[in-house]
Design a protein around this motif. Structure first.
Motif, PDB file in Angstrom:
ATOM      1  N   LEU A 170       7.517   0.098   2.278  1.00 37.40           N
ATOM      2  CA  LEU A 170       6.167   0.038   1.735  1.00 37.40           C
ATOM      3  C   LEU A 170       6.184  -0.495   0.316  1.00 37.40           C
ATOM      4  CD1 LEU A 170       4.970   3.600   2.838  1.00 37.40           C
ATOM      5  CD2 LEU A 170       4.887   1.494   4.158  1.00 37.40           C
ATOM      6  N   ILE A 188      -1.560   2.182  -4.777  1.00 37.98           N
ATOM      7  CA  ILE A 188      -2.179   1.580  -3.607  1.00 37.98           C
ATOM      8  C   ILE A 188      -1.069   0.922  -2.790  1.00 37.98           C
ATOM      9  CG2 ILE A 188      -3.901  -0.045  -2.758  1.00 37.98           C
ATOM     10  CD1 ILE A 188      -5.041   2.332  -4.331  1.00 37.98           C
ATOM     11  N   PHE A 189      -1.027   1.270  -1.506  1.00 41.88           N
ATOM     12  CA  PHE A 189       0.064   0.816  -0.652  1.00 41.88           C
ATOM     13  C   PHE A 189      -0.323  -0.400   0.184  1.00 41.88           C
ATOM     14  CE2 PHE A 189       3.422   4.006  -0.905  1.00 41.88           C
ATOM     15  CZ  PHE A 189       2.775   5.010  -1.617  1.00 41.88           C
ATOM     16  N   GLY A 190       0.659  -1.250   0.420  1.00 40.87           N
ATOM     17  CA  GLY A 190       0.527  -2.290   1.415  1.00 40.87           C
ATOM     18  C   GLY A 190       0.682  -1.684   2.794  1.00 40.87           C
ATOM     19  N   ALA A 191       0.512  -2.517   3.821  1.00 36.76           N
ATOM     20  CA  ALA A 191       0.539  -2.021   5.198  1.00 36.76           C
ATOM     21  C   ALA A 191       1.938  -1.633   5.661  1.00 36.76           C
ATOM     22  CB  ALA A 191      -0.053  -3.066   6.143  1.00 36.76           C
ATOM     23  N   GLY A 192       2.953  -2.073   4.922  1.00 40.57           N
ATOM     24  CA  GLY A 192       4.314  -1.712   5.300  1.00 40.57           C
ATOM     25  C   GLY A 192       4.962  -2.751   6.205  1.00 40.57           C
ATOM     26  N   ARG A 233       7.920  -3.027   9.042  1.00 39.06           N
ATOM     27  CA  ARG A 233       8.857  -2.289   9.915  1.00 39.06           C
ATOM     28  C   ARG A 233      10.094  -3.130  10.131  1.00 39.06           C
ATOM     29  NH1 ARG A 233       4.081  -1.342  12.369  1.00 39.06           N
ATOM     30  NH2 ARG A 233       4.481  -2.756  14.098  1.00 39.06           N
TER      31      ARG A 233
END
Lengths: 113, 116
Positions: A87, A102-106, A108
């Motif tokens: 993240l 504030i986070f990005g979508a991540g 995987r």
């Protein structure tokens, strides 16, 4: 508005190197963070950049260019346990006395043998 | 290091009931607590920011009457999901601002809420 973009998924081979990119457009900037998160668990802090340049910490490195609104996380000597979500998070301007993350979508990441 | 204890870790409740989630800062004072919600395969979405002794600041689109936040002391913040519905099923995580960790934020271990 606030926008933090990173790839949804990546795959890599054990022992290899992988770079996860993050671009951001936020109202104010007061540092960029990278976290690792395994499913169902809380995020684990990896790195923090507030000035331009590269921060190295063992197998993990993070780079920041504030003028480009760009960062990347570099993972070396990949191990199977590195399979997780990564993240990107930006700390914006102090608003009402707070420093919100504030986070990005991540992204995987799947590491294969 | 700084630790935030979050409880419960998992909870299943019936639709229409309320659920309270607690986050306690251990060995440090958390004047500011952030509450996040995370749906499967998505990132953490900030719901609200709470400051000890004052009203929480909610992010756009988050219903303050549905998600009640109380930060009555420097070591305890609670999130109550009122009249829960299946769409509220999610992973809820708190994060405290602290001066001790390298990056200044300590996360709780999260609460998996399932509304049936």
């Amino acid at each position: 508005g606030q926008n933090i973009d990173q790839p949804t998924e990546m795959t890599a081979t054990e022992g290899a190197i992988v770079q996860i990119n993050c671009t951001y457009q936020t109202s104010g900037f007061n540092g960029l963070f990278w976290y690792q998160q395994h499913a169902g668990e809380a995020p684990t802090f990896l790195s923090y950049n507030v000035l331009d340049g590269l921060e190295e910490k063992g197998r993990f490195s993070s780079f920041l260019s504030r003028s480009k609104g760009y960062s990347y996380l570099l993972l070396k000597e990949l191990q199977m346990k590195d399979s997780a979500s990564y993240l990107c998070a930006v700390r914006g301007s102090v608003s009402g006395g707070y420093n919100k993350l504030i986070f990005g979508a991540g992204t995987r990441l799947a590491v294969h043998p | 290091g700084a630790v935030v204890s979050q409880h419960p870790s998992r909870v299943i409740c019936k639709s229409g009931t309320s659920v309270k989630i607690e986050c306690r800062s251990l060995d440090f004072q958390a004047t500011t607590m952030f509450w996040y919600r995370q749906f499967p395969k998505q990132s953490l979405m900030l719901m609200a920011t709470s400051n000890e002794g004052s009203k929480a600041t909610y992010e756009q689109g988050v219903e303050k009457d549905k998600f009640l936040i109380n930060h009555a002391s420097l070591t305890l913040s609670t999130l109550t999901v009122t009249s829960a519905h299946p769409e509220d099923s999610s992973f809820y995580i708190c994060s405290a601002r602290d001066a001790w960790t390298e990056n200044g934020y300590t996360f709780g271990s999260g609460t998996r809420l399932t509304v049936v």
